[in-house]
Design a protein around this motif. Sequence first.
Motif, PDB file in Angstrom:
ATOM      1  N   SER A 195       0.691  -1.295  -0.124  1.00 49.71           N
ATOM      2  CA  SER A 195       0.168   0.051   0.271  1.00 49.71           C
ATOM      3  C   SER A 195       0.811   1.484   0.042  1.00 49.71           C
ATOM      4  O   SER A 195       0.528   2.435  -0.384  1.00 49.71           O
ATOM      5  CB  SER A 195      -1.065   0.086   1.216  1.00 49.71           C
ATOM      6  N   LEU A 196       2.081   1.143   0.194  1.00 46.51           N
ATOM      7  CA  LEU A 196       2.901   2.212   0.345  1.00 46.51           C
ATOM      8  C   LEU A 196       3.743   2.522  -0.823  1.00 46.51           C
ATOM      9  O   LEU A 196       4.264   3.641  -1.259  1.00 46.51           O
ATOM     10  CB  LEU A 196       4.121   2.202   1.409  1.00 46.51           C
ATOM     11  N   ILE A 197       3.722   1.901  -1.720  1.00 45.92           N
ATOM     12  CA  ILE A 197       4.441   1.862  -3.158  1.00 45.92           C
ATOM     13  C   ILE A 197       3.577   1.545  -4.171  1.00 45.92           C
ATOM     14  O   ILE A 197       2.932   0.300  -4.312  1.00 45.92           O
ATOM     15  CB  ILE A 197       5.573   1.005  -3.059  1.00 45.92           C
ATOM     16  N   SER A 198       3.169   2.323  -4.790  1.00 44.53           N
ATOM     17  CA  SER A 198       2.300   1.880  -6.116  1.00 44.53           C
ATOM     18  C   SER A 198       2.762   0.841  -7.052  1.00 44.53           C
ATOM     19  O   SER A 198       3.810   0.149  -6.939  1.00 44.53           O
ATOM     20  CB  SER A 198       2.181   3.373  -7.330  1.00 44.53           C
ATOM     21  N   LYS A 199       1.497   0.181  -7.472  1.00 47.13           N
ATOM     22  CA  LYS A 199       1.543  -1.151  -8.424  1.00 47.13           C
ATOM     23  C   LYS A 199       2.690  -1.079  -9.766  1.00 47.13           C
ATOM     24  O   LYS A 199       3.321  -1.601  -9.880  1.00 47.13           O
ATOM     25  CB  LYS A 199       0.347  -1.816  -8.661  1.00 47.13           C
ATOM     26  N   SER A 200       2.513   0.011 -10.070  1.00 44.84           N
ATOM     27  CA  SER A 200       3.185   0.572 -11.325  1.00 44.84           C
ATOM     28  C   SER A 200       4.384   0.595 -10.994  1.00 44.84           C
ATOM     29  O   SER A 200       5.483  -0.053 -11.914  1.00 44.84           O
ATOM     30  CB  SER A 200       2.812   1.839 -12.122  1.00 44.84           C
ATOM     31  N   LEU A 201       5.201   1.295  -9.897  1.00 50.59           N
ATOM     32  CA  LEU A 201       6.525   1.408  -9.523  1.00 50.59           C
ATOM     33  C   LEU A 201       7.008   0.090  -9.083  1.00 50.59           C
ATOM     34  O   LEU A 201       8.034  -0.388  -9.440  1.00 50.59           O
ATOM     35  CB  LEU A 201       6.520   2.502  -8.342  1.00 50.59           C
ATOM     36  N   ARG A 202       6.261  -0.709  -8.508  1.00 53.69           N
ATOM     37  CA  ARG A 202       6.817  -2.223  -8.077  1.00 53.69           C
ATOM     38  C   ARG A 202       7.097  -2.954  -9.249  1.00 53.69           C
ATOM     39  O   ARG A 202       8.195  -3.394  -9.068  1.00 53.69           O
ATOM     40  CB  ARG A 202       5.714  -2.695  -6.974  1.00 53.69           C
ATOM     41  N   ARG A 203       6.241  -3.008 -10.304  1.00 52.12           N
ATOM     42  CA  ARG A 203       6.277  -3.767 -11.474  1.00 52.12           C
ATOM     43  C   ARG A 203       7.498  -3.352 -12.084  1.00 52.12           C
ATOM     44  O   ARG A 203       8.317  -3.996 -12.666  1.00 52.12           O
ATOM     45  CB  ARG A 203       5.118  -3.630 -12.317  1.00 52.12           C
ATOM     46  N   ARG A 204       7.620  -1.880 -12.286  1.00 50.93           N
ATOM     47  CA  ARG A 204       9.015  -1.422 -12.822  1.00 50.93           C
ATOM     48  C   ARG A 204      10.328  -1.812 -12.151  1.00 50.93           C
ATOM     49  O   ARG A 204      11.382  -2.274 -12.688  1.00 50.93           O
ATOM     50  CB  ARG A 204       8.803   0.248 -12.745  1.00 50.93           C
ATOM     51  N   LEU A 205      10.288  -1.706 -10.776  1.00 46.32           N
ATOM     52  CA  LEU A 205      11.439  -2.045  -9.991  1.00 46.32           C
ATOM     53  C   LEU A 205      11.622  -3.854 -10.142  1.00 46.32           C
ATOM     54  O   LEU A 205      12.514  -4.255 -10.277  1.00 46.32           O
ATOM     55  CB  LEU A 205      11.363  -1.639  -8.607  1.00 46.32           C
ATOM     56  N   GLN A 206      10.632  -4.668 -10.062  1.00 45.96           N
ATOM     57  CA  GLN A 206      10.613  -5.902 -10.397  1.00 45.96           C
ATOM     58  C   GLN A 206      11.247  -6.292 -11.841  1.00 45.96           C
ATOM     59  O   GLN A 206      12.111  -7.083 -11.656  1.00 45.96           O
ATOM     60  CB  GLN A 206       9.244  -6.561 -10.396  1.00 45.96           C
ATOM     61  N   ARG A 207      10.963  -5.500 -12.874  1.00 48.77           N
ATOM     62  CA  ARG A 207      11.539  -5.701 -14.166  1.00 48.77           C
ATOM     63  C   ARG A 207      12.980  -5.490 -14.097  1.00 48.77           C
ATOM     64  O   ARG A 207      13.682  -6.390 -14.413  1.00 48.77           O
ATOM     65  CB  ARG A 207      10.756  -4.867 -14.876  1.00 48.77           C
ATOM     66  N   LYS A 208      13.356  -4.538 -13.413  1.00 48.07           N
ATOM     67  CA  LYS A 208      14.943  -4.116 -13.430  1.00 48.07           C
ATOM     68  C   LYS A 208      15.647  -5.077 -12.451  1.00 48.07           C
ATOM     69  O   LYS A 208      16.754  -5.399 -12.771  1.00 48.07           O
ATOM     70  CB  LYS A 208      15.066  -2.830 -12.830  1.00 48.07           C
ATOM     71  N   GLU A 209      15.034  -5.366 -11.354  1.00 46.83           N
ATOM     72  CA  GLU A 209      15.681  -6.400 -10.395  1.00 46.83           C
ATOM     73  C   GLU A 209      15.758  -7.889 -10.968  1.00 46.83           C
ATOM     74  O   GLU A 209      16.781  -8.577 -10.564  1.00 46.83           O
ATOM     75  CB  GLU A 209      14.987  -6.542  -9.297  1.00 46.83           C
ATOM     76  N   LEU A 252      16.815   2.676  -6.219  1.00 48.55           N
ATOM     77  CA  LEU A 252      15.528   2.685  -5.801  1.00 48.55           C
ATOM     78  C   LEU A 252      15.060   1.073  -5.474  1.00 48.55           C
ATOM     79  O   LEU A 252      14.012   1.027  -4.662  1.00 48.55           O
ATOM     80  CB  LEU A 252      14.860   3.059  -7.257  1.00 48.55           C
ATOM     81  N   ILE A 253      15.742   0.269  -5.817  1.00 54.17           N
ATOM     82  CA  ILE A 253      15.439  -1.134  -5.477  1.00 54.17           C
ATOM     83  C   ILE A 253      15.817  -1.327  -4.076  1.00 54.17           C
ATOM     84  O   ILE A 253      14.806  -1.956  -3.176  1.00 54.17           O
ATOM     85  CB  ILE A 253      16.053  -2.352  -6.149  1.00 54.17           C
ATOM     86  N   LEU A 254      16.647  -0.707  -3.468  1.00 52.57           N
ATOM     87  CA  LEU A 254      17.151  -1.011  -2.092  1.00 52.57           C
ATOM     88  C   LEU A 254      16.385  -0.048  -1.483  1.00 52.57           C
ATOM     89  O   LEU A 254      15.628  -0.510  -0.119  1.00 52.57           O
ATOM     90  CB  LEU A 254      18.692  -0.292  -2.098  1.00 52.57           C
ATOM     91  N   MET A 255      15.964   1.170  -1.823  1.00 55.75           N
ATOM     92  CA  MET A 255      14.851   1.904  -1.059  1.00 55.75           C
ATOM     93  C   MET A 255      13.515   1.186  -1.022  1.00 55.75           C
ATOM     94  O   MET A 255      12.963   1.270   0.028  1.00 55.75           O
ATOM     95  CB  MET A 255      14.680   3.325  -1.825  1.00 55.75           C
ATOM     96  N   ARG A 256      12.967   0.488  -1.896  1.00 57.59           N
ATOM     97  CA  ARG A 256      11.921  -0.186  -1.803  1.00 57.59           C
ATOM     98  C   ARG A 256      12.107  -1.419  -0.806  1.00 57.59           C
ATOM     99  O   ARG A 256      11.106  -1.701   0.193  1.00 57.59           O
ATOM    100  CB  ARG A 256      11.589  -0.972  -3.284  1.00 57.59           C
TER     101      ARG A 256
END
Length: 393
Positions: free
Chosen positions: A183-197, A308-312
Amino acid sequence: MAIENQTTQAIVWSRRRRVASVDIVHDLAAAETVWRSLERPNHSATPYQRFDFLAAWQRQVGHRAGLSPFLVIARDDVGRPLGLLPLASKTVLGVRCASFMGGNHSTFNMGLWEREFAATATELDLDALMALLAARDEADVLVLRWQPTNWGDLQNPLRLLPHEPSTVHCPVRTIEPGATPESLISKSLRRRLQRKERKLQPLAGYRYHIASDDADITRLLDWFFQVKPQRMAQQKLPYVFAEPGVQEFIRAACITRLANGGRAIEIHALECDKEVIAIFAGVSDGHRFSMMFTTYTMSQNAKFSPGLILMRDIIDHFTDQNYRAFDFGVGSHDYKRLFCKDWEPIFDSLIPLSVRGRFAIGAMSAVNEAKRLVKSNPALLDLAQNLRSRFRL
C-alpha cells in the motif's frame, strides 16, 4: 473569590517555575548520565541526538572545527532534568554562537525532553529557559537550525520560541497503522522495479541485508568511501566526506552498538558476491527510519536502478517492523518523491541572548532570506549550483 485568585496565582507561579534552573556543561562525560536518561522510551528525542551519535561527531568533527560542547540542561525546582539541548559553541567575529551538534550530518535537530514536559510545555516555560540561559552570559546567540515541528506524537517544545521556515526541505512518508508494504508503493512502480531487479537476481549471492558485524560494516564503508567521491565528481558536487574527521565520525558511529543491540548508524546494502551494488545508511529509533547517506555501484549494474530497488527493500523492511514513518533526508530530489509524498515541516530559530546577539541575528536572517529567494527561483538556483560546482562553494 480570594481562594480562586490564590489558586490561579499558584498555578501561574508553578508554570513559571517549571523550568527553575539551567546547567551549562562543557564536558561530554559530565553530561552523559543525564543525557542517556533522556533517551529512554518515556522521553522525546530523535536518533540524531543520541549520546553515542553526537559524542562521536564532537570528538571527530566538532573538536577539529574548533567547536566546544555547550550542553544546556533544564531542571525543575527539585533538580529533576526536564530536557537537554546538545549544543556546541564557537566565537565568530566576536559573537559567541551556540548551535546543535551534528552539523550537516544531522537531518533533524531537537532537544531531548521529558515526555510530560514536551507534551505540555508553554511559551512561559521556554521564555523562562531562555531568560535563565541569557543570565548565565556564556553565549550571545542560539542558532537552532533544521528542527522538526513535532517528533512522533509530541510537539517540539522549541517551536514555542520565535522561528522561521527552514531553507531546507525533507520529503517524508507517514505509515498508517495497518499499512502493508504494497500500500506504500504504487503497483506500477513495484512492477517497474521488479523488471529491473530480474536483471540483478541472477548474480551469484545477490541479496539485501543489514550489516550486522564489525567486519561487514568496515568492508561496506571502505567501498563507500572509495565510490562516493567518484559519484560526487560525476555530479559536479563537493565531496563533503573529505572534511576533517568526517570519515572517522561515520566509522565510529556505524561501529558503536546501542543498548538495544542496534548501531548508532545502520547500513542497508544490496550486493552480490562480486561487488557491493548499493548502500543506504541512516538512523532509526523503533518508530522512524531516516536516511543519512547513500551511493551505488559504478559498474554496468547501475543502469538497473539499484538505489531505487534498495529503497523499496528498506521501506518493506520497516513497514513489517511496524514503523510509523520514514524519510530519505533533506532535498527534493525526484527519486525521494517517488516514495515520500509529504513534506516534514522544518524550522529555524535564531534566539538572541545579549545585545551583541540581537545585532548578529539581523545579518543571519538576511542570509536565510537570500537562500529562500534563490531556492524559489529556478534561474537563480541554477546559477548558484553552477557557481558552487566551479568554485567548490
